[in-house]
Enzyme design. Structure first.
Site, mmCIF file in Angstrom:
data_model
loop_
_atom_site.group_PDB
_atom_site.id
_atom_site.type_symbol
_atom_site.label_atom_id
_atom_site.label_comp_id
_atom_site.label_asym_id
_atom_site.label_seq_id
_atom_site.Cartn_x
_atom_site.Cartn_y
_atom_site.Cartn_z
ATOM 1 N N LEU A 103 0.171 -10.059 -4.563
ATOM 2 C CA LEU A 103 -0.068 -11.478 -4.323
ATOM 3 C C LEU A 103 0.401 -11.690 -2.899
ATOM 4 C CD1 LEU A 103 -1.071 -14.014 -5.821
ATOM 5 C CD2 LEU A 103 1.292 -14.467 -6.474
ATOM 6 N N ASP A 104 -0.504 -12.077 -1.996
ATOM 7 C CA ASP A 104 -0.145 -12.043 -0.586
ATOM 8 C C ASP A 104 1.026 -12.962 -0.242
ATOM 9 O OD1 ASP A 104 -1.137 -14.658 0.609
ATOM 10 O OD2 ASP A 104 -3.001 -13.942 -0.281
ATOM 11 N N LYS A 105 1.631 -12.714 0.886
ATOM 12 C CA LYS A 105 2.869 -13.379 1.295
ATOM 13 C C LYS A 105 2.739 -14.890 1.332
ATOM 14 C CE LYS A 105 6.343 -13.243 5.004
ATOM 15 N NZ LYS A 105 6.707 -12.598 6.299
#
Length: 236
Positions: A103-105
């Site tokens: 889950l991207d930053k």
């Protein structure tokens, strides 16, 4: 152990969040306000905002750890200890765990982690049909054409995305349900139509829902959730 680790072990929040609680003087040990350097001893009465904390019991019969975490924006889904804000340090679990997928930053919400490396690929395979549901806020008004185009598929990373389901939530937000997980997929899909994603929250992975899990907190998966994630598997 340090009081921040004890708080993280209860599942109340991550170590980083625990340090923040300590700095805000919201934690007491045996009735005395605690600090970052306070140590926990067996039998101590630890409270946050007056609420007593207890370490969660481990699931009997399980060889491995399986947890759901509500990831805040800014936490990176990597096990690389050299990267500041990595997900392992954020959770502070006593076992060696790693994320299932990513889950991207800049996104938040539900992500699963485990100590069982053998199960990761089995869960991630597209052909297993695991749905991932997201709530997305964007910078332009949602149009029917945008929702239809997203659902049909968009070229991302030189490949057409798989058909998915979309629905309008309000003027500037929509729901999208995918069965694949390309890097920054939703953001790139939206950008193809001239939209910029302002907020992205994952609220479900197949049968596992984010529910009322607070931002920065984690919990153990239930037996029902594990059986629904990989039907037919009996050993965990």
């Amino acid at each position: 152990m340090r009081i921040s680790k004890y708080i993280a072990d209860t599942g109340y929040c991550s170590r980083r969040e625990a340090d923040k609680l300590l700095s805000e003087r919201r934690v007491t040990v045996n009735g005395t306000p605690a600090s970052v350097g306070t140590l926990f001893n067996e039998g101590d009465d630890v409270r946050v905002d007056g609420q007593t904390l207890q370490v969660r019991a481990k699931k009997a019969g399980r060889k491995h750890v399986y947890i759901a975490y509500n990831k805040p924006v800014g936490v990176t889904c990597t096990t690389e200890s050299a990267i500041k804000g990595n997900i392992v340090d954020a959770i502070g679990h006593e076992r060696r765990i790693f994320p299932i997928g990513r889950l991207d930053k800049d996104s938040e919400g539900l992500i699963l982690l485990t100590s069982n490396g053998d199960i990761v690929n089995e869960i991630l395979r597209y052909e297993n049909g695991h749905e991932k549901e997201y709530l997305v806020g964007v910078n332009h008004e949602i149009s029917p054409e945008f929702l239809t185009g997203m659902a049909r598929g968009v070229i991302v990373h030189d490949q057409m995305t798989k058909p998915c389901r979309t629905s309008r939530l309000n003027k500037f937000a929509f729901r999208i349900i995918l069965k694949q997980g390309l890097n920054r997929q939703i953001r790139l899909m939206a950008a193809a139509f001239g939209y910029r994603v302002k907020q992205l929250v994952r609220v479900r992975i197949d049968n596992i829902k984010l529910g009322h899990l607070k931002l920065g907190q984690w919990r153990n998966l239930t037996d029902v959730e594990l059986k629904g994630l990989i039907p037919g598997r009996t050993e965990w």
